[in-house]
Structure formats: C-alpha cells, structure tokens
Design a protein around this motif. Structure first.
Motif, PDB file in Angstrom:
ATOM      1  N   GLY A  56       0.824  -1.209   0.000  1.00 50.16           N
ATOM      2  CA  GLY A  56       0.000   0.000   0.000  1.00 50.16           C
ATOM      3  C   GLY A  56       0.856   1.256   0.000  1.00 50.16           C
ATOM      4  N   ARG A  57       1.916   1.263   0.834  1.00 49.61           N
ATOM      5  CA  ARG A  57       2.803   2.428   0.854  1.00 49.61           C
ATOM      6  C   ARG A  57       3.493   2.604  -0.492  1.00 49.61           C
ATOM      7  NH1 ARG A  57       4.178   0.527   6.151  1.00 49.61           N
ATOM      8  NH2 ARG A  57       6.118  -0.335   5.340  1.00 49.61           N
ATOM      9  N   ALA A  58       3.899   1.506  -1.105  1.00 45.16           N
ATOM     10  CA  ALA A  58       4.560   1.590  -2.406  1.00 45.16           C
ATOM     11  C   ALA A  58       3.594   2.131  -3.465  1.00 45.16           C
ATOM     12  CB  ALA A  58       5.094   0.223  -2.826  1.00 45.16           C
ATOM     13  N   GLU A  59       2.337   1.665  -3.437  1.00 47.37           N
ATOM     14  CA  GLU A  59       1.353   2.153  -4.399  1.00 47.37           C
ATOM     15  C   GLU A  59       1.066   3.638  -4.182  1.00 47.37           C
ATOM     16  OE1 GLU A  59      -1.950  -0.481  -3.856  1.00 47.37           O
ATOM     17  OE2 GLU A  59      -1.082  -2.029  -5.144  1.00 47.37           O
ATOM     18  N   ARG A  60       0.937   4.064  -2.901  1.00 44.89           N
ATOM     19  CA  ARG A  60       0.712   5.479  -2.617  1.00 44.89           C
ATOM     20  C   ARG A  60       1.918   6.307  -3.043  1.00 44.89           C
ATOM     21  NH1 ARG A  60      -1.487   3.113   1.893  1.00 44.89           N
ATOM     22  NH2 ARG A  60       0.318   3.600   3.197  1.00 44.89           N
ATOM     23  N   ALA A  61       3.114   5.778  -2.793  1.00 42.23           N
ATOM     24  CA  ALA A  61       4.327   6.503  -3.207  1.00 42.23           C
ATOM     25  C   ALA A  61       4.381   6.628  -4.725  1.00 42.23           C
ATOM     26  CB  ALA A  61       5.571   5.787  -2.688  1.00 42.23           C
ATOM     27  N   GLU A  62       3.996   5.563  -5.412  1.00 45.70           N
ATOM     28  CA  GLU A  62       3.981   5.610  -6.879  1.00 45.70           C
ATOM     29  C   GLU A  62       2.958   6.618  -7.378  1.00 45.70           C
ATOM     30  OE1 GLU A  62       3.092   2.599 -10.615  1.00 45.70           O
ATOM     31  OE2 GLU A  62       3.629   1.753  -8.682  1.00 45.70           O
ATOM     32  N   ALA A  63       1.760   6.635  -6.760  1.00 47.43           N
ATOM     33  CA  ALA A  63       0.728   7.599  -7.157  1.00 47.43           C
ATOM     34  C   ALA A  63       1.197   9.025  -6.859  1.00 47.43           C
ATOM     35  CB  ALA A  63      -0.583   7.305  -6.425  1.00 47.43           C
TER      36      ALA A  63
END
Length: 177
Positions: free
Chosen positions: A47-54
């Motif tokens: 989730g953190r990686a996806e938020r960071a990517e977004a």
C-alpha cells in the motif's frame, strides 16, 4: 527383535505424544501468527509503495505543468524584453515626422493607445468586439455615435505632437463655400 512394552511405557509414550501434539499446536499457532504478521506487513508495504507511486506520478504531473508554465513565462519574458528594447531604441531615436499612433475610441472617448492600427484592431477582442468583425470607414457620424472606433494620429514636428490623420471635412458655415 521382539520388544515388550509395559503399561508404564505405553502411558509415557501417550503422554509424550500428547505433549508433542500440544507442542505442534503451539508451534503451528506461532507460525500462523508470524504468517499473519508477514502478510499484514506485506499489504502495508505494498500500500505504501502504491501510494508513493501515485504521489510520484502526481508530483511528476505537477512538475511537468510547472515546467510548461515556466517555459511559457520565460517565452513571454523574452518577447517583452525584445519589445522593451525596441521601445527603448524608438525612444532614443525620438519622434520622426510621419510616426503614427492608433487610438481605440469608446463612444468618442479615448480608451487605449496603440503603436499601429493593426495592434488596435487585434486587441479589440479583449474589449468585447468579436474576432473577425469587419471594420468599415465612418459614414460621417461623429465618433461619439459609434461604440468602438479607431482613430489614426500622425506625428507633426511643426506642432511637436500628434494630429489626427484624417480630419473630418469642415462643413460650410451658413452657405459659405
């Protein structure tokens, strides 16, 4: 080989088997708990990686927009700098006989002064005149009767100022020619 198993030995074996099953259940519970923690941590990291990517994508889009605005501002600044140099040269040169100005008139009152008639006509869209509106010569009405009109002025060295380029023809006074 034949082995004789006594009741005591059988009881100890059953007790050891029960203890081993209990130990297996404890170890399985610990393994399940560790697996659950691992999966929760994996989901959190994902989730953190996806938020960071977004966020990275959003920041990239904002940065691209800022770079485009900066480029446009730099281009506009360059054009204004060129125009400023041209105006400084014109100012240093001074006025020369025949220099022209165009004044945009609103109901006969001066509204805006332009370097040329073309500049005046091009800027009238900012004042509510639709682009492509045909401009026609005045039909003899006074300029106060027209919502918008453009008046041309020419520099006259004799009077050290600008005079109207096209003066209205004087009307005869009481039958005089």
């Amino acid at each position: 080989m034949i082995r004789i198993v006594t009741a005591g030995r059988m009881a100890r074996l059953e007790q050891e088997a029960d203890w081993a099953r209990t130990r297996v259940r404890d170890v399985q519970a610990q393994a399940d708990a560790a697996w659950g923690r691992h999966m929760r941590e994996l989901y959190a990291v994902t989730g953190r990686a996806e938020r960071a990517e977004a966020t990275t994508f959003e920041v990239g889009a904002l940065l691209a927009g800022a770079v485009a605005e900066l480029s446009a501002a730099q281009q506009e600044l360059l054009l204004k700098d060129i125009e400023l140099r041209r105006l400084r040269q014109e100012l240093q040169r001074g006025r020369v006989e025949g220099d022209t100005l165009a004044v945009l008139m609103h109901y006969g009152e001066p509204h805006t002064v332009y370097a040329s008639r073309e500049d005046a006509l091009a800027d009238t869209a900012a004042h509510g005149v639709p682009a492509g509106t045909p401009w026609v010569p005045s039909d003899g009405r006074p300029s106060s009767a027209s919502k918008w009109c453009v008046a041309a002025f020419i520099y006259d060295a004799g009077c050290k100022g600008f005079r109207r380029a096209f003066l209205p023809a004087p009307e005869p006074v009481e039958g005089a020619a």
